[in-house]
Design a protein around this motif. Structure first.
Motif, PDB file in Angstrom:
ATOM      1  N   ARG A 247     -15.840   6.518  20.812  1.00 27.85           N
ATOM      2  CA  ARG A 247     -15.407   6.695  22.343  1.00 27.85           C
ATOM      3  C   ARG A 247     -15.093   8.236  22.364  1.00 27.85           C
ATOM      4  O   ARG A 247     -15.130   9.004  21.554  1.00 27.85           O
ATOM      5  N   PHE A 248     -15.414   8.792  23.493  1.00 31.27           N
ATOM      6  CA  PHE A 248     -15.159  10.203  23.717  1.00 31.27           C
ATOM      7  C   PHE A 248     -14.055  10.193  25.212  1.00 31.27           C
ATOM      8  O   PHE A 248     -14.225   9.633  26.036  1.00 31.27           O
ATOM      9  N   GLY A 249     -13.098  10.952  24.684  1.00 28.82           N
ATOM     10  CA  GLY A 249     -12.093  10.949  25.605  1.00 28.82           C
ATOM     11  C   GLY A 249     -12.334  12.001  26.935  1.00 28.82           C
ATOM     12  O   GLY A 249     -11.170  12.155  27.811  1.00 28.82           O
ATOM     13  N   GLY A 250     -13.195  12.804  26.689  1.00 27.11           N
ATOM     14  CA  GLY A 250     -13.578  13.756  27.643  1.00 27.11           C
ATOM     15  C   GLY A 250     -12.953  15.192  27.226  1.00 27.11           C
ATOM     16  O   GLY A 250     -11.932  15.143  26.488  1.00 27.11           O
ATOM     17  N   ARG A 251     -13.578  16.210  27.816  1.00 31.46           N
ATOM     18  CA  ARG A 251     -12.919  17.433  27.645  1.00 31.46           C
ATOM     19  C   ARG A 251     -13.462  18.525  28.642  1.00 31.46           C
ATOM     20  O   ARG A 251     -14.379  18.267  29.641  1.00 31.46           O
ATOM     21  N   THR A 252     -12.675  19.662  29.067  1.00 31.95           N
ATOM     22  CA  THR A 252     -13.039  20.753  29.888  1.00 31.95           C
ATOM     23  C   THR A 252     -13.730  21.717  29.184  1.00 31.95           C
ATOM     24  O   THR A 252     -13.313  22.294  28.112  1.00 31.95           O
ATOM     25  N   LEU A 253     -14.843  22.129  29.872  1.00 32.52           N
ATOM     26  CA  LEU A 253     -15.625  23.359  29.461  1.00 32.52           C
ATOM     27  C   LEU A 253     -15.725  24.305  30.416  1.00 32.52           C
ATOM     28  O   LEU A 253     -16.573  24.268  31.402  1.00 32.52           O
TER      29      LEU A 253
END
Length: 358
Positions: free
Chosen positions: A32-38
């Protein structure tokens, strides 16, 4: 007659499939991928990453490309190679350009991979695709006003020798987005200087990229070792309809700039789709703030071909009736309308494909 299936697909933020990681990537595809900000970009979480990978692979298998141009690929070629190994039975060789959060790649079926040659950076025209581009911003004319720009996502340029000796050049492009500080109709109606000038500056940068690409294409078609055809494909971030800035500021349509000049008919590119198919085609759907938030369907993913590919009798030739947006393939692996959670869709773009005989 043997055929060559070619496709282009912007596969939405593939970096998410590798945990949104680059230099600290652990060599795996996470569950799974928890999301992130770029920066200003938010990558949405994905509850079932292998499930999304399977959706993407399902679309690719459905359209069966021999050559696939990928945009918004992961930063590392080793990441895409892992995806190909796990979900596409290692059927493709991966050729990439510079590493960035949205990298460009060309995938070639292994049965044809012996004919691949990557165009070296020292080849004519490549300097424009790898180095600095110069432009003057709106209202700028003094030497001190001149600005520089580079391709954030450098085009991938390869030649492919086909069985029988024919050779086709491929250029995968992902042009700069036209997103700017001009985000609402209210800003336009108020003619907010910062927002409008920023939007114009963005258009200048995109035009600088197109001018560099056009120089490269013209040089390849003029060279002594000219290939039997050239295919320029990818996400142009522009389509056939005239938008507000083109109308109000008399700016050129970016796609039209790329096609070339009628004064050089042997170098004019043409669209792979038949006119009747092209008129109705779209590869993305989005809300346009400069049209009052209206839903816009636009074709911004394209396959353009050099003249010989459209007219060759004894060489490689486009089958125009087979060029289309692969909307059905995308829909087959999308849950709902694709506007919900990221995990429910393979991508926010539909692939575009074309077939050639040789």
């Amino acid at each position: 007659m043997p055929t060559l299936r070619v496709a282009t697909w912007n596969i939405e933020w593939m970096a998410s499939l590798f945990g949104g990681r680059w230099k600290d990537w652990d060599g795996t595809i996470p569950a799974r991928f928890g999301g992130r900000t770029l920066g200003s970009i938010r990558l949405d979480p994905i509850e079932d990453v292998p499930g999304v990978c399977a959706r993407i692979a399902g679309v690719i298998r459905r359209i069966r490309p021999d050559v696939l141009a990928v945009q918004e690929g992961p930063p590392l070629a080793s990441q895409l190679a892992l995806f190909v190994s796990r979900f596409l039975d290692d059927e493709y060789v991966v050729i990439g350009s510079n590493a960035t959060w949205q990298s460009a790649y060309i995938l070639v079926r292994r049965s044809l991979s012996g004919g691949i040659s990557v165009v070296p950076d020292t080849a004519p025209g490549m300097e424009a695709l790898r180095g600095r581009l110069f432009y003057y911003p709106w209202q700028g004319f003094r030497p001190a006003d001149r600005r520089t720009h580079r391709f954030a996502r450098q085009p991938v340029c390869v030649d492919l020798a086909l069985p029988g000796g024919r050779r086709v050049a491929f250029v995968n492009v992902h042009l700069k987005s036209k997103f700017s500080k001009l985000k609402t109709m209210a800003q336009w109606e108020a003619r907010e200087p910062e927002a409008v000038l920023d939007a114009l500056d963005v258009r200048q940068k995109v035009s600088a990229e197109v001018a560099a690409l056009r120089r490269y294409v013209s040089l390849r078609l003029m060279m002594a070792d000219v290939p039997d055809g050239l295919v320029l494909l990818g996400d142009f971030n522009d389509g056939p309809f005239g938008e507000l800035f083109e109308t109000e500021f008399l700016l050129h349509n970016i796609l039209d700039e790329m096609v070339g000049s009628f004064l050089e008919p042997d170098m004019l590119l043409r669209h792979a789709m038949r006119p009747d198919v092209l008129r109705a085609a779209h590869s993305v759907t989005f809300s346009d703030p400069l049209q009052g938030g209206a839903e816009v369907r636009e074709l911004i993913d394209h396959i353009l071909v050099s003249p010989r590919l459209a007219a060759a009798r004894n060489g490689v030739r486009l089958h125009p009736a087979a060029a289309a947006v692969e909307a059905a393939a995308l829909a087959a692996f999308t849950q709902g309308d694709g506007r919900g959670a990221r995990g429910l869709r393979p991508s926010d773009h539909a692939p575009v494909s074309a077939t050639f005989g040789y």
